[in-house]
Design an enzyme around this catalytic site. Structure first.
Site, mmCIF file in Angstrom:
data_model
loop_
_atom_site.group_PDB
_atom_site.id
_atom_site.type_symbol
_atom_site.label_atom_id
_atom_site.label_comp_id
_atom_site.label_asym_id
_atom_site.label_seq_id
_atom_site.Cartn_x
_atom_site.Cartn_y
_atom_site.Cartn_z
ATOM 1 N N GLY A 14 0.844 -1.204 0.000
ATOM 2 C CA GLY A 14 0.000 0.000 0.000
ATOM 3 C C GLY A 14 0.873 1.245 0.000
ATOM 4 N N TYR A 17 -1.346 7.477 1.197
ATOM 5 C CA TYR A 17 -0.997 8.618 2.052
ATOM 6 C C TYR A 17 -0.309 8.160 3.326
ATOM 7 C CZ TYR A 17 -3.639 11.814 -0.864
ATOM 8 O OH TYR A 17 -4.054 12.577 -1.916
ATOM 9 N N VAL A 18 -0.621 6.938 3.762
ATOM 10 C CA VAL A 18 -0.003 6.430 4.986
ATOM 11 C C VAL A 18 1.284 5.666 4.660
ATOM 12 C CG1 VAL A 18 -0.317 4.837 6.925
ATOM 13 C CG2 VAL A 18 -2.162 6.381 6.272
ATOM 14 N N GLU A 172 -1.126 4.145 12.749
ATOM 15 C CA GLU A 172 -0.439 5.381 12.377
ATOM 16 C C GLU A 172 -1.288 6.574 12.803
ATOM 17 O OE1 GLU A 172 2.703 5.816 11.161
ATOM 18 O OE2 GLU A 172 1.966 7.715 11.929
ATOM 19 N N LYS A 227 -6.596 3.452 18.200
ATOM 20 C CA LYS A 227 -6.606 4.259 16.980
ATOM 21 C C LYS A 227 -8.021 4.787 16.708
ATOM 22 C CE LYS A 227 -5.759 6.054 13.098
ATOM 23 N NZ LYS A 227 -4.811 6.371 12.097
ATOM 24 N N CYS A 283 -10.210 9.379 7.499
ATOM 25 C CA CYS A 283 -10.277 8.566 8.719
ATOM 26 C C CYS A 283 -11.452 8.837 9.658
ATOM 27 C CB CYS A 283 -8.986 8.727 9.504
ATOM 28 S SG CYS A 283 -7.650 7.780 8.788
ATOM 29 N N LYS A 286 -15.008 7.442 8.778
ATOM 30 C CA LYS A 286 -14.908 5.981 8.617
ATOM 31 C C LYS A 286 -14.671 5.305 9.968
ATOM 32 C CE LYS A 286 -10.889 4.569 6.852
ATOM 33 N NZ LYS A 286 -10.061 3.630 7.587
#
Ligand code: UDX
Ligand code: UDX
Length: 482
Positions: A14, A17-18, A172, A227, A283, A286
């Protein structure tokens, strides 16, 4: 089972963006580790390999310098997923986990099909002992699924040498726009797991630049849940302050003053108290919906309702802003040119996922508005995808009122500057807090607009006196005096 003494080869599945920025910083800080970032998306990988660093697929201040130092030295981007898995001691799963759009849990649960596919691919191609790290934000107990798939692969078979796996959770917490500084000096690094040696191996990587006391260790489930909870708390603060903004507007209060006053209380703290057009980004929504789904699943409907309201208020804030714009423009925006300054969900990113600008633009298009959109980083084709409406060319401003074709069809086009967008417009809507919007020359902009003209500042970036002194009308979020 002997864990690897040290990690020499990392694979990250992946390159979003992360995954991209996180691996770039690890590679920069740990030149002894070879890092392969892999992704199924060929054009994304090609963009990560671009010579021209301004064309990287993710815009983050400072990312280009980090990539320039590490790429080709110990940081590689490719689509060779299986090969990268087979050489890795440690594999980060950093693929997307969007909200499900159909089937069981639709609209709330995370779609784990890509995470599961990654686990199966790892199960097929990994060699020796492999530490698998969940980087993607995942529903609590996802590690169980990954573990089950990997355990099945661990069974001795006649034709494969013995393999072994450990699963860790390492969420993250970087925020877009400040990803590089968040990664370089994080508030904390969180590692969840049961296997001390694997945890130590991951901790020792971060320890190259993060102090030991900031590397927190918990069990897997606490880590996964932390998270979701961090994002839910942050989003809740935004919905809370936005709810107060609405009260300020009807009572004569000023939400900036309220934020300042409550933020001075050290128990509350001053961060994340900026009222705005509602939170966006990949994020917050979601993750809260995910939490809501979990609560329902585990028979906690009151808790589910509590968190659901954070999202409900956020959507309401966007609708509320779109509606008040229409009301102030004499109750109709049909055929009116409105300039949108900023489309990204926040400043310093080209990301538009869940951007408040999308909902606000859609409501105004529904009302027949003509939107001139300017954003320093967001490209026209992305806005086309977000609005599900192709761009038109900019109508001839000299055609005056007739340009509007008052038939009620909403249209939009991309503008190349604030001046171009403002020309002929009845209102400017500031939807992203880009620095460039903080010091605009209003004396220059005001005469270009059709009077009486408005500025709707949803991000509190303009100087109210400067705007009003040009004769423009100003609405600011949470300002009872405007
Ligand atoms: C994503 C999730 O949204 C977030 O919850 C999680 O914490 C980290 O991963 P982000 O990096 O922003 O965040 O997502 P995105 O930019 O969409 O990147 C994911 C990448 O994974 C995409 O480039 C996609 O092509 C890739 N991918 C997806 C694979 O390589 N293989 C797959 O099977 C699925
Ligand atoms: C968030 C979390 O901050 C990060 O820890 C997590 O890893 C991913 O999700 P991100 O979505 O990139 O990061 O940006 P963030 O700075 O948190 O902003 C989210 C949204 O809230 C943006 O739309 C922003 O404009 C809005 N916001 C933020 C406000 O409206 N007011 C504030 O005071 C702060």
């Amino acid at each position: 089972m002997t864990p690897p003494p040290e990690i020499r080869n990392i694979c990250c599945i992946g390159a979003g963006y992360v995954g991209g920025p996180t691996m770039a910083v690890i590679a920069d800080r740990c030149p002894q580790i070879q890092i392969n970032v892999v992704d199924l998306n060929e054009s994304r990988i090609a963009a990560w390999n671009e010579k021209d660093l301004s064309k990287l697929p993710v815009y983050e201040p400072g990312l280009d310098e980090v990539v320039a130092r590490a790429r080709g030295r110990n940081l590689y981007f490719s689509t060779e997923v299986n090969a990268a898995i087979s050489t890795a001691d440690m594999i980060f799963i950093s693929v997307n986990t969007p909200t499900k759009t159909k089937g069981l849990g639709s609209g709330q649960a995370s779609d784990l099909r890509w995470v599961e596919a990654c686990a199966r691919q790892v199960a097929l191609h990994a060699q020796g002992h492999t530490i698998v790290v969940e980087k993607s934000t995942l529903p609590v107990r996802t590690a169980e699924t990954i573990q089950a798939i990997l355990q099945a692969a661990q069974q001795p078979s006649t034709n494969k040498p013995q393999r072994s796996f450990v699963v860790l959770s390492n969420p993250e917490f970087l925020a877009e726009g400040t990803a590089i500084s968040d990664l370089e000096s994080p508030d904390r690094v969180l590692i969840g797991g049961e296997d001390d040696e694997a945890i130590n191996a991951l901790a020792s990587i971060y320890n190259q630049w993060v102090p030991t006391k900031k590397i927190l260790r918990t069990n897997l489930w606490s880590s996964e849940l932390s998270k979701l909870t961090a994002n839910a708390f942050l989003a809740q603060r935004i919905s809370s302050i936005n709810s107060i903004a609405a009260i300020c507007e009807v009572t004569g209060g000023d939400v900036r003053e309220v934020s300042m006053a409550i933020g001075a209380d050290s128990r509350i703290g001053k961060k994340f108290l900026n009222s705005g057009p509602g939170f966006g980004g990949s994020c917050f929504k979601k993750d809260i919906l995910n939490l809501v789904y979990l609560c329902k699943h585990f028979g906690l409907p009151e808790v589910a309702d509590y968190w659901q309201n954070v999202v409900t208020l956020n959507t309401w804030q966007q609708t509320r802003i779109a509606q008040l714009i229409v009301k102030r423009l004499f109750g109709t925006v049909t055929g009116k040119r409105l300039a949108i300054f900023g489309f990204a969900f926040k400043a310093d990113t080209n990301d538009t996922r869940e951007a408040p600008a999308i909902n606000i633009a859609l409501e105004l298009l529904e009302e027949g508005a003509q939107l001139a959109i300017y954003d320093p980083q967001v490209k026209s084709n992305q806005i086309e995808i977000d609005l599900q409406l192709p761009a038109t060319s900019c109508p001839d401003i000299k055609a005056g009122q007739t340009r509007a074709a008052l038939n009620g069809e909403g249209t939009w086009w991309i503008s190349n500057s604030v001046e171009e967008a403002a020309t002929g417009s009845d209102a400017i809507l500031i939807l992203t807090e880009w620095d460039a919007f903080k010091n605009l020359n209003w004396n220059n902009i005001a005469p270009k607009m059709r009077q009486p003209a408005w500025v709707f500042d949803t991000r509190s970036v303009v100087n109210p006196q400067e705007v009003r002194s040009t004769g423009l009308k100003l609405w600011r979020v949470g300002d009872g005096a405007s």
